[in-house]
Design a protein around this motif. Structure first.
Motif, PDB file in Angstrom:
ATOM      1  N   GLN A 120       2.457   1.392  -3.222  1.00 28.66           N
ATOM      2  CA  GLN A 120       1.338   2.333  -4.436  1.00 28.66           C
ATOM      3  C   GLN A 120       1.092   3.651  -3.979  1.00 28.66           C
ATOM      4  OE1 GLN A 120      -0.409   0.474  -7.012  1.00 28.66           O
ATOM      5  NE2 GLN A 120      -0.730   2.744  -7.407  1.00 28.66           N
ATOM      6  N   GLN A 121       1.024   4.193  -3.012  1.00 30.16           N
ATOM      7  CA  GLN A 121       0.969   5.666  -2.520  1.00 30.16           C
ATOM      8  C   GLN A 121       2.349   6.433  -3.126  1.00 30.16           C
ATOM      9  OE1 GLN A 121       0.643   5.349   1.725  1.00 30.16           O
ATOM     10  NE2 GLN A 121      -1.664   5.160   1.617  1.00 30.16           N
ATOM     11  N   TYR A 169      10.884  10.146  -0.624  1.00 31.83           N
ATOM     12  CA  TYR A 169      10.426   9.129   0.255  1.00 31.83           C
ATOM     13  C   TYR A 169      11.536   8.286   0.780  1.00 31.83           C
ATOM     14  CZ  TYR A 169       5.793  10.557  -1.263  1.00 31.83           C
ATOM     15  OH  TYR A 169       4.719  11.054  -1.365  1.00 31.83           O
ATOM     16  N   ASP A 192       1.393   6.581  -6.685  1.00 24.68           N
ATOM     17  CA  ASP A 192       0.194   7.469  -6.866  1.00 24.68           C
ATOM     18  C   ASP A 192       0.745   8.990  -6.922  1.00 24.68           C
ATOM     19  OD1 ASP A 192      -1.357   5.207  -7.232  1.00 24.68           O
ATOM     20  OD2 ASP A 192      -2.232   5.358  -5.435  1.00 24.68           O
ATOM     21  N   ALA A 193       1.618   9.222  -5.952  1.00 28.91           N
ATOM     22  CA  ALA A 193       2.155  10.476  -5.657  1.00 28.91           C
ATOM     23  C   ALA A 193       2.889  11.081  -7.048  1.00 28.91           C
ATOM     24  CB  ALA A 193       3.029  10.555  -4.245  1.00 28.91           C
ATOM     25  N   ILE A 243       0.585  -1.332   0.099  1.00 33.33           N
ATOM     26  CA  ILE A 243       0.012   0.009   0.020  1.00 33.33           C
ATOM     27  C   ILE A 243       0.858   1.171  -0.017  1.00 33.33           C
ATOM     28  CG2 ILE A 243      -1.709   1.262   1.329  1.00 33.33           C
ATOM     29  CD1 ILE A 243      -2.774  -1.636   2.293  1.00 33.33           C
ATOM     30  N   GLU A 244       1.959   1.285   0.835  1.00 32.46           N
ATOM     31  CA  GLU A 244       2.763   2.332   0.927  1.00 32.46           C
ATOM     32  C   GLU A 244       3.457   2.647  -0.543  1.00 32.46           C
ATOM     33  OE1 GLU A 244       4.837   2.849   5.121  1.00 32.46           O
ATOM     34  OE2 GLU A 244       5.080   0.923   4.335  1.00 32.46           O
TER      35      GLU A 244
END
Length: 100
Positions: free
Chosen positions: A12-13, A32, A16-17, A9-10
């Motif tokens: 994917q975030q 990141y 997405d960003a 999930i991280e």
């Protein structure tokens, strides 16, 4: 330097960003604190899960007795179950989902 294990999930975030801001892989990796290679690997891995690869299933940890067991499947299906749910029910659900 200690390595941090990140969830799907991280990752994917992060991706997405990147898409939302029009950033380069190098810029996202720097923001990141991840490597460009890892970002690319996760892009491919997540793209495979979107295409139906069921090799990655993530289960979040229960934090308290009142918490909900939340299961995120690669095809973006989410299952929420109370912690009191019998494990044999979870096994049956997993078997059904495995046959889809």
């Amino acid at each position: 330097m200690k390595r941090t294990r990140r969830t799907a999930i991280e990752w994917q975030q992060f991706l997405d960003a990147k898409a939302a801001r029009g950033m380069s892989d190098r810029a996202v990796a720097a923001d990141y604190g991840v490597s460009v290679a890892s970002l690319g690997n996760w892009r491919r891995r997540l793209a495979a899960t979107d295409a139906g690869d069921s090799s990655m299933v993530e289960v979040t940890e229960l934090l308290s007795p009142s918490a909900v067991l939340r299961i995120h499947l690669p095809n973006r299906i989410r299952i929420d179950a109370p912690p009191s749910w019998p494990l044999e029910h979870l096994g049956r659900v997993a078997k059904v989902l495995g046959s889809l």
